[in-house]
Design a protein around this motif. Structure first.
Motif, PDB file in Angstrom:
ATOM      1  N   ARG A  10     -20.782 -45.903  21.258  1.00 13.60           N
ATOM      2  CA  ARG A  10     -21.586 -47.213  21.166  1.00 13.60           C
ATOM      3  C   ARG A  10     -23.124 -47.020  20.749  1.00 13.60           C
ATOM      4  O   ARG A  10     -23.591 -47.882  20.138  1.00 13.60           O
ATOM      5  N   TYR A  11     -23.712 -45.734  21.021  1.00 10.13           N
ATOM      6  CA  TYR A  11     -24.932 -45.707  20.663  1.00 10.13           C
ATOM      7  C   TYR A  11     -24.857 -45.551  18.836  1.00 10.13           C
ATOM      8  O   TYR A  11     -25.706 -46.180  18.446  1.00 10.13           O
ATOM      9  N   ARG A  12     -23.815 -44.985  18.456  1.00  7.25           N
ATOM     10  CA  ARG A  12     -23.911 -44.601  16.904  1.00  7.25           C
ATOM     11  C   ARG A  12     -23.775 -46.102  16.280  1.00  7.25           C
ATOM     12  O   ARG A  12     -24.078 -46.307  14.990  1.00  7.25           O
ATOM     13  N   SER A  13     -23.288 -46.979  16.931  1.00  9.80           N
ATOM     14  CA  SER A  13     -22.818 -48.354  16.495  1.00  9.80           C
ATOM     15  C   SER A  13     -24.173 -49.040  16.066  1.00  9.80           C
ATOM     16  O   SER A  13     -24.132 -49.982  14.989  1.00  9.80           O
ATOM     17  N   LEU A  14     -25.199 -48.709  16.825  1.00  8.38           N
ATOM     18  CA  LEU A  14     -26.362 -49.348  16.921  1.00  8.38           C
ATOM     19  C   LEU A  14     -27.359 -48.842  15.573  1.00  8.38           C
ATOM     20  O   LEU A  14     -28.520 -49.479  15.453  1.00  8.38           O
ATOM     21  N   VAL A  61     -26.535 -35.969  21.875  1.00 10.93           N
ATOM     22  CA  VAL A  61     -27.064 -36.959  21.508  1.00 10.93           C
ATOM     23  C   VAL A  61     -28.304 -36.644  20.717  1.00 10.93           C
ATOM     24  O   VAL A  61     -28.797 -37.044  19.346  1.00 10.93           O
ATOM     25  N   PHE A  62     -29.123 -35.745  21.480  1.00 14.65           N
ATOM     26  CA  PHE A  62     -30.425 -35.457  20.922  1.00 14.65           C
ATOM     27  C   PHE A  62     -30.268 -34.646  19.432  1.00 14.65           C
ATOM     28  O   PHE A  62     -30.784 -34.772  18.541  1.00 14.65           O
ATOM     29  N   GLU A  63     -29.214 -33.866  19.407  1.00 14.25           N
ATOM     30  CA  GLU A  63     -28.920 -32.871  18.267  1.00 14.25           C
ATOM     31  C   GLU A  63     -28.541 -33.770  17.002  1.00 14.25           C
ATOM     32  O   GLU A  63     -28.865 -33.588  15.925  1.00 14.25           O
ATOM     33  N   TRP A  64     -27.609 -34.997  17.507  1.00 19.27           N
ATOM     34  CA  TRP A  64     -27.265 -35.809  16.469  1.00 19.27           C
ATOM     35  C   TRP A  64     -28.393 -36.547  15.858  1.00 19.27           C
ATOM     36  O   TRP A  64     -28.479 -36.812  14.702  1.00 19.27           O
ATOM     37  N   CYS A  65     -29.494 -36.832  16.566  1.00 21.73           N
ATOM     38  CA  CYS A  65     -30.623 -37.666  16.081  1.00 21.73           C
ATOM     39  C   CYS A  65     -31.370 -36.935  15.236  1.00 21.73           C
ATOM     40  O   CYS A  65     -31.797 -36.995  14.275  1.00 21.73           O
ATOM     41  N   LEU A  66     -31.570 -35.504  15.723  1.00 20.88           N
ATOM     42  CA  LEU A  66     -32.397 -34.477  14.892  1.00 20.88           C
ATOM     43  C   LEU A  66     -31.925 -34.124  13.514  1.00 20.88           C
ATOM     44  O   LEU A  66     -32.561 -33.706  12.779  1.00 20.88           O
ATOM     45  N   SER A  67     -30.437 -34.340  13.685  1.00 22.31           N
ATOM     46  CA  SER A  67     -29.728 -34.103  12.365  1.00 22.31           C
ATOM     47  C   SER A  67     -29.647 -35.069  11.339  1.00 22.31           C
ATOM     48  O   SER A  67     -28.972 -35.091  10.386  1.00 22.31           O
ATOM     49  N   GLY A  68     -30.290 -36.034  11.837  1.00 25.45           N
ATOM     50  CA  GLY A  68     -30.220 -37.467  10.996  1.00 25.45           C
ATOM     51  C   GLY A  68     -29.128 -38.092  11.192  1.00 25.45           C
ATOM     52  O   GLY A  68     -28.584 -38.615  10.014  1.00 25.45           O
ATOM     53  N   GLY A  69     -28.004 -37.860  12.277  1.00 23.12           N
ATOM     54  CA  GLY A  69     -26.869 -38.535  12.101  1.00 23.12           C
ATOM     55  C   GLY A  69     -25.755 -37.824  11.616  1.00 23.12           C
ATOM     56  O   GLY A  69     -24.635 -38.549  11.437  1.00 23.12           O
ATOM     57  N   THR A  70     -25.798 -36.432  11.313  1.00 25.22           N
ATOM     58  CA  THR A  70     -24.889 -35.636  10.331  1.00 25.22           C
ATOM     59  C   THR A  70     -24.025 -34.780  11.308  1.00 25.22           C
ATOM     60  O   THR A  70     -23.000 -34.317  10.923  1.00 25.22           O
ATOM     61  N   ALA A  71     -24.652 -34.447  12.605  1.00 23.33           N
ATOM     62  CA  ALA A  71     -24.004 -33.680  13.326  1.00 23.33           C
ATOM     63  C   ALA A  71     -22.689 -34.069  13.913  1.00 23.33           C
ATOM     64  O   ALA A  71     -22.624 -35.191  14.340  1.00 23.33           O
TER      65      ALA A  71
END
Length: 208
Positions: free
Chosen positions: A98-102, A172-182
């Motif tokens: 749900r987060y990623r869809s936004l 989620v924080f790691e996903w953000c830090l990776s620019g959405g690539t993790a």
């Protein structure tokens, strides 16, 4: 020209709510969570404040709507209870997706220490998770697993679920830090399984 107050005539409730929500999402993506005020949302959506308050109590109520869209108490999971780590991963991926869809920009701003709505949703009051939240559902699932002998009887279920929520926040924080690539699903699955192994009674605990 003055705008109407209250429920706008001829406006479908679902359409009006979505207009307000999409306006808030746009603000967060472009300007950050601090830009989300009732005044700015109404300006973005071109509505009056009365219309906003017809659908939402305040800004935090609006932000909570992003999380409340998924009724976790009614969510159907396909992973068997025997694979409790996989089942917990499946459960939390519904929230993360749900987060990623936004969008990445939204998540970076929304997932902040200043977001009171998020803090309330992912926290607890008087030692209990709020009903129908992902944490409440995770605790329910873990208790079923314990009752079926998947989890050791001496395990503190509530504490385990609080820890799992912390793990999810980190992913989620790691996903953000990776620019959405993790690969957040792989990371979450691996860490969740590693963490839960100490509490499991089955073959996954062998050799540990």
């Amino acid at each position: 020209m003055p705008r109407k107050c209250g429920r706008p005539q001829g406006c479908d409730d679902k359409v009006c709510r979505e207009l307000i929500i999409s306006s808030a999402v746009k603000l967060i993506r472009e300007q950050g969570a601090d830009a989300v005020t009732v005044r700015n949302i109404c300006r973005q959506a071109d509505i009056g404040t009365g219309t906003f308050y017809f659908y939402f109590k305040n800004k935090d109520d609006l932000l909570m709507s992003f999380l409340r869209e998924t009724q976790f108490g009614e969510l159907e999971l396909t992973t068997p209870v025997e694979d409790i780590a996989g089942r917990m991963t499946e459960l939390y991926m519904h929230l993360i997706n749900r987060y990623r869809s936004l969008g990445l920009g939204f998540v970076k701003s929304f997932y902040s220490t200043g977001n009171k709505a998020l803090s309330v949703y992912l926290g607890e009051v008087d030692g209990q998770f709020a009903p129908d939240t992902v944490m409440a559902r995770s605790e329910s699932e873990m208790r079923v697993a314990a009752a079926q002998g998947v989890i050791k009887p001496e395990a503190d279920i509530h504490e385990i679920c609080a820890d799992l929520c912390t793990i999810v926040k980190g992913c989620v924080f790691e996903w953000c830090l990776s620019g959405g690539t993790a690969p957040v699903d792989e990371i979450l699955g691996r860490i969740t399984e590693g963490y839960l192994r100490q509490y499991m009674t089955g073959s996954l605990t062998a050799g540990t």
